[in-house]
Design an enzyme around this catalytic site. Structure first.
Site, PDB file in Angstrom:
ATOM      1  N   ASN A   1       0.854  -1.283   0.025  1.00 48.60           N
ATOM      2  CA  ASN A   1       0.115   0.082   0.017  1.00 48.60           C
ATOM      3  C   ASN A   1       0.814   1.200   0.090  1.00 48.60           C
ATOM      4  O   ASN A   1       1.293   1.595   1.073  1.00 48.60           O
ATOM      5  CB  ASN A   1      -0.786  -0.144   1.110  1.00 48.60           C
ATOM      6  CG  ASN A   1      -1.641   1.268   1.448  1.00 48.60           C
ATOM      7  OD1 ASN A   1      -1.996   1.974   0.293  1.00 48.60           O
ATOM      8  ND2 ASN A   1      -2.320   1.417   2.420  1.00 48.60           N
ATOM      9  N   TRP A   2       1.112   1.830  -1.178  1.00 49.48           N
ATOM     10  CA  TRP A   2       1.853   3.029  -1.184  1.00 49.48           C
ATOM     11  C   TRP A   2       1.481   4.339  -0.804  1.00 49.48           C
ATOM     12  O   TRP A   2       2.045   5.103  -0.685  1.00 49.48           O
ATOM     13  CB  TRP A   2       2.337   3.165  -2.765  1.00 49.48           C
ATOM     14  CG  TRP A   2       3.256   2.258  -3.512  1.00 49.48           C
ATOM     15  CD1 TRP A   2       3.674   1.074  -2.757  1.00 49.48           C
ATOM     16  CD2 TRP A   2       3.746   2.142  -4.878  1.00 49.48           C
ATOM     17  NE1 TRP A   2       4.438   0.294  -3.767  1.00 49.48           N
ATOM     18  CE2 TRP A   2       4.649   1.041  -4.721  1.00 49.48           C
ATOM     19  CE3 TRP A   2       3.695   2.883  -5.836  1.00 49.48           C
ATOM     20  CZ2 TRP A   2       5.063   0.678  -6.008  1.00 49.48           C
ATOM     21  CZ3 TRP A   2       4.095   2.665  -7.108  1.00 49.48           C
ATOM     22  CH2 TRP A   2       5.017   1.730  -7.187  1.00 49.48           C
ATOM     23  N   LYS A   3       0.098   4.318  -0.428  1.00 52.02           N
ATOM     24  CA  LYS A   3      -0.393   5.371   0.057  1.00 52.02           C
ATOM     25  C   LYS A   3      -0.462   6.631  -0.762  1.00 52.02           C
ATOM     26  O   LYS A   3      -0.247   6.417  -2.077  1.00 52.02           O
ATOM     27  CB  LYS A   3       0.001   5.564   1.478  1.00 52.02           C
ATOM     28  CG  LYS A   3      -0.345   4.589   2.586  1.00 52.02           C
ATOM     29  CD  LYS A   3      -0.149   4.726   3.911  1.00 52.02           C
ATOM     30  CE  LYS A   3      -0.398   3.547   4.755  1.00 52.02           C
ATOM     31  NZ  LYS A   3      -0.401   3.664   6.151  1.00 52.02           N
TER      32      LYS A   3
ATOM     33  N   HIS B   1      -9.499   1.624   4.444  1.00 54.77           N
ATOM     34  CA  HIS B   1      -8.213   1.870   5.288  1.00 54.77           C
ATOM     35  C   HIS B   1      -8.894   2.628   6.245  1.00 54.77           C
ATOM     36  O   HIS B   1      -9.294   3.900   6.208  1.00 54.77           O
ATOM     37  CB  HIS B   1      -7.552   2.165   4.033  1.00 54.77           C
ATOM     38  CG  HIS B   1      -5.980   2.161   4.981  1.00 54.77           C
ATOM     39  ND1 HIS B   1      -5.655   3.265   5.815  1.00 54.77           N
ATOM     40  CD2 HIS B   1      -4.991   1.316   4.703  1.00 54.77           C
ATOM     41  CE1 HIS B   1      -4.482   2.833   6.201  1.00 54.77           C
ATOM     42  NE2 HIS B   1      -3.838   1.742   5.722  1.00 54.77           N
TER      43      HIS B   1
ATOM     44  N   GLU C   1      -5.894  -4.368  10.670  1.00 52.27           N
ATOM     45  CA  GLU C   1      -4.872  -3.381  10.680  1.00 52.27           C
ATOM     46  C   GLU C   1      -5.330  -2.576  11.953  1.00 52.27           C
ATOM     47  O   GLU C   1      -5.960  -1.531  11.753  1.00 52.27           O
ATOM     48  CB  GLU C   1      -4.837  -2.386   9.522  1.00 52.27           C
ATOM     49  CG  GLU C   1      -4.652  -3.226   8.240  1.00 52.27           C
ATOM     50  CD  GLU C   1      -3.648  -2.007   7.191  1.00 52.27           C
ATOM     51  OE1 GLU C   1      -2.621  -2.287   6.860  1.00 52.27           O
ATOM     52  OE2 GLU C   1      -4.441  -1.057   7.051  1.00 52.27           O
TER      53      GLU C   1
HETATM   54  P1  PGA Z   1       2.449   0.674   7.968  1.00 50.06           P
HETATM   55  O1  PGA Z   1       1.209   0.717   7.071  1.00 50.06           O
HETATM   56  O2  PGA Z   1       3.024  -0.880   7.360  1.00 50.06           O
HETATM   57  O3  PGA Z   1       3.366   1.426   7.477  1.00 50.06           O
HETATM   58  O4  PGA Z   1       2.244   0.520   9.462  1.00 50.06           O
HETATM   59  C1  PGA Z   1       0.238  -0.348   7.061  1.00 50.06           C
HETATM   60  C2  PGA Z   1      -1.136   0.318   6.484  1.00 50.06           C
HETATM   61  O5  PGA Z   1      -1.522   1.529   6.981  1.00 50.06           O
HETATM   62  O6  PGA Z   1      -1.782  -0.103   5.426  1.00 50.06           O
END
Ligand code: PGA
Length: 249
Positions: free
Chosen positions: A10-12, A93, A162
């Protein structure tokens, strides 16, 4: 592909140029396409999807809208994603849930599935209170998000647990593996209570500060089917290692 481990990048809202996105994509693809037991799904920002769709590796979007066409300024619909060749979509998310209720998440899931997308549904509590109300919170998130989703449609659903407190950008650290195992069992229990004991349940993934150091332990002791990786998916050294470790387990 059914029993492969699933690792989602998940590159956000990263990286901040198409050139950098293409570079990270090809580096990731190079490692991912050599793996035998692991399916990698890359989720770049919307605007790069059209340039990155590739038949050798799965692509997902990070969000979508609950309608497919019409006067909705600035929105991207599931039909548009599907038409581009996008196979997966992350819905709910925690960074989106700041604005989205379970009801909105549910509408998006129904519309995305209608368009033929596979859904990665994120759930997760904000905090672990002493009274353990987070179990109740999670149960509600699961049931309300999956309202109207048939047993038959479950094959196109992945659940990513998550916990918000474990996400690296919230200065969190990964869940303890024993707690993860407990949560995986709990999620499966909620699902089998809803859909029946003999139902083939969705894969349960974990997300929150996954890195090369904790990959092995989270997998083997946490009993998950894979990971959703945020921060570490932007660093090919780290992400490449996560993929290789997962593939060898
Ligand atoms: P992280 O993020 O691996 O940087 O903790 C996970 C996410 O928010 O999907």
């Amino acid at each position: 592909m059914k029993n492969k481990k699933i690792i989602i990048a998940n590159w956000k809202m990263n990286p901040n140029s198409l050139d950098k996105a293409k570079k990270l994509f090809s580096e990731t693809k190079k490692v991912a396409t050599k793996l035998k037991n692991t399916q990698t799904i890359i989720c770049p920002p919307y605007i790069y999807l059209g340039s990155l769709v590739d038949k050798n590796i799965s692509i997902g979007a990070q969000n979508t809208f609950s309608k497919n066409v019409g006067a909705y300024t600035g929105m991207i619909s599931p039909d548009m994603l599907e038409d581009l060749g996008v196979e997966y979509v992350i819905i709910g998310h925690s960074e989106r849930r700041l604005w989205e209720t379970n009801e909105i998440v549910n509408k998006k899931i129904i519309e995305a599935m209608r368009s033929g997308l596979k859904v990665i549904l994120c759930i997760g509590e904000k905090e672990r209170d002493k009274e353990a109300n987070y179990f109740h919170f999670l149960k509600e998130e699961i049931l309300e998000s999956l309202k109207g989703v048939s047993k038959n449609a479950l094959k196109n659903i992945y659940i990513a647990y998550e916990p918000i407190w474990a996400i690296s950008s919230n200065k969190g650290s990964a869940i303890d593996t024993g707690n993860l195992h407990e949560m995986v069992i709990f999620i499966k229990r909620v699902l089998s209570d809803k859909y029946g004991v003999n139902t083939k349940l969705p894969k349960i993934l974990y997300g929150g500060s996954v890195n090369p150091k904790n990959t092995q332990e989270l997998f083997t002791e946490g009993n998950t089917d894979g990971f959703l990786v945020g921060g570490a998916s932007l660093d090919i050294k780290k992400f490449g290692e996560i993929l290789k470790i997962a593939d060898e387990i």
